[in-house]
Design a protein around this motif. Structure first.
Motif, PDB file in Angstrom:
ATOM      1  N   PRO A  18      20.585 -39.562  -4.914  1.00 44.75           N
ATOM      2  CA  PRO A  18      20.813 -38.167  -5.207  1.00 44.75           C
ATOM      3  C   PRO A  18      19.772 -37.402  -5.370  1.00 44.75           C
ATOM      4  O   PRO A  18      19.751 -35.961  -5.710  1.00 44.75           O
ATOM      5  CB  PRO A  18      21.342 -38.308  -6.574  1.00 44.75           C
ATOM      6  N   THR A  19      18.494 -37.528  -4.659  1.00 46.94           N
ATOM      7  CA  THR A  19      17.364 -36.740  -4.488  1.00 46.94           C
ATOM      8  C   THR A  19      17.194 -36.266  -3.256  1.00 46.94           C
ATOM      9  O   THR A  19      17.382 -37.085  -2.252  1.00 46.94           O
ATOM     10  CB  THR A  19      16.064 -37.716  -5.034  1.00 46.94           C
ATOM     11  N   VAL A  20      16.677 -34.983  -3.212  1.00 47.09           N
ATOM     12  CA  VAL A  20      16.604 -34.244  -1.776  1.00 47.09           C
ATOM     13  C   VAL A  20      15.018 -33.719  -2.042  1.00 47.09           C
ATOM     14  O   VAL A  20      14.872 -32.746  -2.748  1.00 47.09           O
ATOM     15  CB  VAL A  20      17.503 -33.234  -1.578  1.00 47.09           C
ATOM     16  N   SER A  21      14.347 -33.730  -1.080  1.00 49.94           N
ATOM     17  CA  SER A  21      13.001 -33.366  -1.229  1.00 49.94           C
ATOM     18  C   SER A  21      12.595 -32.503   0.097  1.00 49.94           C
ATOM     19  O   SER A  21      12.976 -32.751   1.234  1.00 49.94           O
ATOM     20  CB  SER A  21      11.644 -34.364  -0.931  1.00 49.94           C
ATOM     21  N   LEU A  22      12.066 -31.209  -0.162  1.00 47.19           N
ATOM     22  CA  LEU A  22      12.019 -30.075   0.982  1.00 47.19           C
ATOM     23  C   LEU A  22      10.667 -29.696   1.242  1.00 47.19           C
ATOM     24  O   LEU A  22       9.915 -29.466   0.136  1.00 47.19           O
ATOM     25  CB  LEU A  22      12.619 -28.784   0.807  1.00 47.19           C
ATOM     26  N   PHE A  23      10.154 -30.040   2.415  1.00 47.43           N
ATOM     27  CA  PHE A  23       8.706 -29.610   2.834  1.00 47.43           C
ATOM     28  C   PHE A  23       8.730 -28.476   3.821  1.00 47.43           C
ATOM     29  O   PHE A  23       9.670 -28.339   4.811  1.00 47.43           O
ATOM     30  CB  PHE A  23       8.033 -30.564   3.579  1.00 47.43           C
ATOM     31  N   VAL A  24       8.214 -27.220   3.594  1.00 45.87           N
ATOM     32  CA  VAL A  24       8.317 -25.874   4.125  1.00 45.87           C
ATOM     33  C   VAL A  24       6.771 -25.734   4.722  1.00 45.87           C
ATOM     34  O   VAL A  24       5.985 -25.809   3.877  1.00 45.87           O
ATOM     35  CB  VAL A  24       8.510 -24.898   3.533  1.00 45.87           C
ATOM     36  N   ASP A  25       6.537 -26.102   6.115  1.00 44.46           N
ATOM     37  CA  ASP A  25       5.332 -25.998   6.424  1.00 44.46           C
ATOM     38  C   ASP A  25       4.285 -26.870   5.832  1.00 44.46           C
ATOM     39  O   ASP A  25       3.053 -26.558   5.443  1.00 44.46           O
ATOM     40  CB  ASP A  25       4.695 -24.570   6.382  1.00 44.46           C
ATOM     41  N   GLY A  26       4.747 -27.914   5.332  1.00 52.88           N
ATOM     42  CA  GLY A  26       4.073 -29.100   4.929  1.00 52.88           C
ATOM     43  C   GLY A  26       3.890 -28.967   3.182  1.00 52.88           C
ATOM     44  O   GLY A  26       3.313 -29.956   2.632  1.00 52.88           O
TER      45      GLY A  26
END
Length: 917
Positions: free
Chosen positions: A465-473
């Motif tokens: 149930p984990t979601v990680s977001l990377f925006v421009d690193g």
């Protein structure tokens, strides 16, 4: 003496006078005409009348009689002058006799005169009388007189300023005796009309004055704070009171007594591709006006937001970039460049740019359906979604980037990625399970990047149930997670769409790849349309992207760099941002600070960078001992101009026409299509001519002389090679194109095939592509009706930015009679029962074709006749064949081993004779 009277008097004395004239005939024209020795004239330009002083009059003392035909006595005026002659080259005047009896004449201009071309004219003139005798051949000429004519000017020209504009810089708080001088000229030829008598400042209410000589000075002390620049309009008058045809602009800049700023900064810096790093400020230094400084901090920013997706990056396909960055396999590219194998993006508008990345535009009315099977319907296992997005504030409705929903009936959204009110939201509904409990279903991120109209790179690592977001690193955690029940069990198929979400309200299927939102009425097939730009949309199942791969995908190929000199490395601190588009320099030593700034450089590591402007901005803050009087350094701005790189020409060459036996096509190995393929890339450069050739005699006058062009071979990568069949599509039941998959994998390449051919993709060297293309083979298991097959090969670099020539190959099939089959017939054939094989030999071409079999049960007489005739025909054919073979050997000897146009392999061409037949 002049005779006057009536006709009766003339007839009375006619006889006597005739005798007297006959006696004195030889003495009639014994004097020359006489004119003055010098004349002076005046003529106004654009007029033809010349006023002479003295007037032009020729005198002649001769008697007033002249001879006529048949000795008839004719009474004439005394001293007749027949004309004037002007002597000189290109004299624009002519002399005309007004009265022959008085000798009066005038001089006039042939055409209108121009004083500006020639003010004075001098020539000689001569008078001549009407001559002696009936034909006047013995005319008398006067002496030559000199004529001086002056052309008077008219004020036809207005003053013209020598410069289009004038500029000057003054220091504030100072009065000048003279700031600058303007000067006008007049093209008239006379002193009066060609002299400038007055200058005037037309602009009202300015603290400046101008004198008659054109010198401008200020009438009061100027202030930089009040006005940075004055713009004056100045005119001029000649002495004939004609005003200048066009006024002139004078710009006077006011400079503060001392302004702290960056000096020696070239605002335009040209960067030639392939030259490595380029120093941006090699001569720059900071002017502080002798103010005691305690510390300096400067930020240098390189603006590249308008280039590609935020900066210059490699324009390979997103799938190739993932592989170059070390990403795992199993990547599915959902927005590929349109091609024969991936055509679902054909209907989307793009930026049509090959210099930079290809991006797709969604205008709120368009979306595409991804073909079934591209992505697994279940995303239970860990997966990654990555996309480049540029999005503005937009409306308050949901805007879908990616959506997987029911094809029919229920319209459930299984998973989707969308934006709403500057939030990025991932919806992930779980499949049915035994436990009907709430589970995380929506993940919300509130981001400024979503609505700033700039390009950003988004990567979502999903491991439920984990979601990680990377925006421009950079990592971002969701600020809100909502829960929902899992979906109910259903056998309804799903539809994956991009740019909107599929909703079936009509019950009718729609295969249109690009769907527009209805303007009025009806049941919409798409909803929640996206407005913005997308590129590089990828889904990878089974393995998460690590931070190293994410940084590689986002890193720019261009940026700022600095090589710190050893003597100042400890005195100055330098920091970069992650993508090296900006850096900060801090220090307290001005000299050391200047040296660091002079070593800042621009670097673009792409072999073929995107041309265009990159803006530069230097923001500087200083601290002083006395903060109240501390100086302020204004921002310095400029730009880097990346020049257009030399475009490579990719050339494919090799054997383009050959033949092989049918047995080779049917063998396990097949036929190699490109056995001697060569891939070469060249660039063309213009080279300046040698000094000797430039100074050669006549070189400047020869219009055929051209610049020297030199072609150089270069090495670079390829990312695609496509082999397509020319003509009928491949029939999978009896033919195929094959390549050694182990060799492909060894080089990190991938292959996809269809009935049109095959496509090899992946970023690799031209040499490795050559090796792989050498391994492509064509097989055909049914060659009876096949005579030739044609193929086309095209390779490209940078996702189609540079494309090679079309290399076409034609391969012919040699059909032969089977020797094994004839031998078996001879061994097992019973008397007159088994079928007879008739070999039809085409001696005029290259093919030997097996005839169809025929079965008969003949009588004895018929059999004998058939055998005899067959043997006779066979012997004739064999004789013709031997004669042809001998002739061909003779021709080959004569050609001395010249290479044949086609590479024929006729080793399998044999004819077997069965003695029993």
């Amino acid at each position: 003496m002049r005779f006057r009277g009536n006709k009766r008097f003339a007839s009375a004395v006619g006889l006597v006078l005739g005798l007297l004239f006959a006696v004195e005939a030889a003495k009639v024209n014994k004097h020359k005409p006489w004119i003055e020795t010098t004349y002076h004239g005046i003529v106004t330009e654009n007029d033809d009348k010349v006023l002479l002083d003295p007037p032009l009059i020729a005198l002649d003392k001769d008697a007033p009689l002249r001879y006529a035909e048949s000795f008839e006595v004719t009474l004439t005026e005394e001293g007749e002058i027949c004309g004037f002659r002007i002597h000189g080259q290109n004299v624009p005047f002519e002399a005309v006799v007004l009265d022959k009896s008085t000798g009066e004449g005038v001089i006039r201009a042939k055409d209108k005169l121009d004083c500006e071309l020639q003010k004075e004219h001098t020539f000689t003139i001569q008078a001549y009388d009407c001559g002696e005798g009936p034909d006047g051949a013995n005319m008398k000429k006067s002496h030559k007189a000199t004529v001086h004519i002056q052309v008077n000017d008219i004020n036809e020209y207005s003053p013209v300023f020598k410069e289009k504009s004038y500029k000057a810089t003054v220091i504030e708080g100072k009065k000048y005796d003279s700031i600058l001088k303007v000067e006008a000229v007049d093209a008239d030829c006379s002193f009066q009309f060609s002299q400038i008598c007055n200058y005037e400042i037309v602009t009202p209410d300015v603290p400046f004055t101008i004198d008659k000589d054109g010198f401008i000075k200020n009438t009061e002390k100027l202030s930089y704070g009040k006005e940075h620049m004055y713009k004056l309009t100045v005119t001029a008058y000649d002495c004939g009171k004609n005003r200048a045809s066009e006024d002139v602009l004078v710009k006077i800049s006011v400079k503060p007594t001392c302004k702290p700023s960056w000096q020696g900064f070239n605002k335009r810096i040209e960067y030639e591709p392939g030259t490595g790093s380029l120093a941006l400020f090699p001569s720059m230094h900071l002017e502080t006006c002798d103010e005691p400084i305690t510390s300096i901090r400067a930020s240098i920013e390189l603006e590249t937001n308008h280039i590609g997706k935020g900066c210059d990056r490699d324009t390979y396909s997103e799938k190739s970039l993932h592989k170059l960055c070390g990403a795992s396999s199993g990547t599915v590219e959902l927005l590929p460049a349109p091609s024969s194998s991936a055509n679902w993006t054909v209907g989307l508008p793009t930026d049509n740019g090959h210099d930079s990345d290809q991006v797709f535009e969604f205008n709120g009315t368009q979306a595409i359906k991804v073909p079934d099977g591209m992505v697994s319907t279940s995303l239970k296992e860990p997966f990654t979604i990555s996309v480049w997005m540029r999005h503005g504030p937009g409306a308050h409705e949901k805007e879908t980037i990616l959506c997987n929903s029911d094809k029919t009936e229920m319209n459930r959204h299984h998973y989707s990625l969308y934006v709403h009110n500057c939030r990025l939201i991932l919806l992930l509904r779980q499949d049915p399970s035994e436990a009907e409990n709430y589970k995380p279903a929506e993940f919300h991120w509130k981001l400024d990047q979503v609505c700033d109209k700039e390009w950003h790179h988004y990567v979502l690592n999903v491991e439920f149930p984990t979601v990680s977001l990377f925006v421009d690193g950079t990592t971002f955690e969701p600020f809100l997670v909502t829960e929902d029940y899992p979906l109910h069990a259903s056998k309804i198929e799903t539809q994956l769409t991009i740019g909107a979400c599929w909703q079936d309200n009509s019950g009718h299927d729609n295969d249109t790849e690009t769907v527009s939102e209805p303007t009025s009425g009806g049941n919409a097939r798409m909803a929640q349309f996206f407005r913005g730009n997308l590129a590089g949309l990828m889904i990878r199942s089974g393995k998460l992207e690590n931070k190293k791969v994410i940084d590689c995908l986002y890193t720019c190929k261009e940026g700022l760099d600095v090589q710190l000199p050893e003597e100042v490395a400890s005195a100055v601190k330098v920091e970069f941002n992650p993508n090296q588009s900006s850096l900060t320099v801090e220090g307290d030593d001005i000299d050391a600070f200047d040296k660091v700034m002079q070593h800042i450089s621009y670097l673009n590591s792409r072999q073929f960078p995107t041309p265009g402007i990159r803006h530069l901005r230097i923001s500087t803050t200083v601290k002083c001992f006395n903060e109240e009087s501390c100086v302020t350094v204004p921002d310095a701005e400029g730009y880097v101009m990346v020049l257009q790189p030399e475009e490579p020409k990719i050339s494919l060459s090799g054997i383009d026409h050959f033949a092989r036996s049918a047995a080779e096509f049917e063998s396990q190995e097949g036929v190699t299509l490109f056995p001697e393929l060569r891939i070469v890339s060249t660039i063309t450069r213009e080279v300046e001519a040698d000094a000797e050739s430039e100074t050669a005699e006549g070189a400047d006058d020869d219009p055929t002389v051209q610049e020297t062009v030199v072609s150089e071979e270069i090495m670079h990568n390829l990312d695609t090679c496509e082999v397509t069949v020319v003509g009928d599509e491949l029939d999978g039941e009896h033919e195929s194109l094959e390549v050694d998959m182990s060799q492909l994998q060894q080089h990190g390449l991938e292959m996809s095939s269809s009935n049109l051919g095959l496509v090899i993709t992946g970023v690799n060297t031209m040499a490795n592509y050559e090796q792989v293309l050498h391994l492509i083979r064509y097989k055909n298991w049914h060659t009876e009706a096949l005579f030739d097959r044609k193929f086309k090969l095209v390779c490209s670099e940078l996702n189609g930015r540079y494309i090679s020539n079309d290399f076409k190959v034609e391969v012919n099939v040699i059909h032969t009679a089977s020797p094994v089959e004839h031998a078996n017939n001879a061994m097992v054939q019973p008397n007159f029962i088994n079928p007879v094989h008739h070999a039809s030999v085409d001696l005029s071409g290259h093919n030997l074709v097996n005839a169809h079999q025929a079965s008969v049960v003949p009588s004895a007489a018929t059999i004998v006749i058939v055998v005899c005739v067959s043997f006779l025909v066979f012997m004739i054919i064999l004789g013709v064949f031997r004669i042809r073979a001998a002739h061909q050997r003779t021709m080959r000897d004569q050609e001395n081993g010249k290479e044949n146009e086609m590479d024929w392999d006729d080793s399998a061409l044999t004819i077997t004779v069965n003695p029993m037949e």
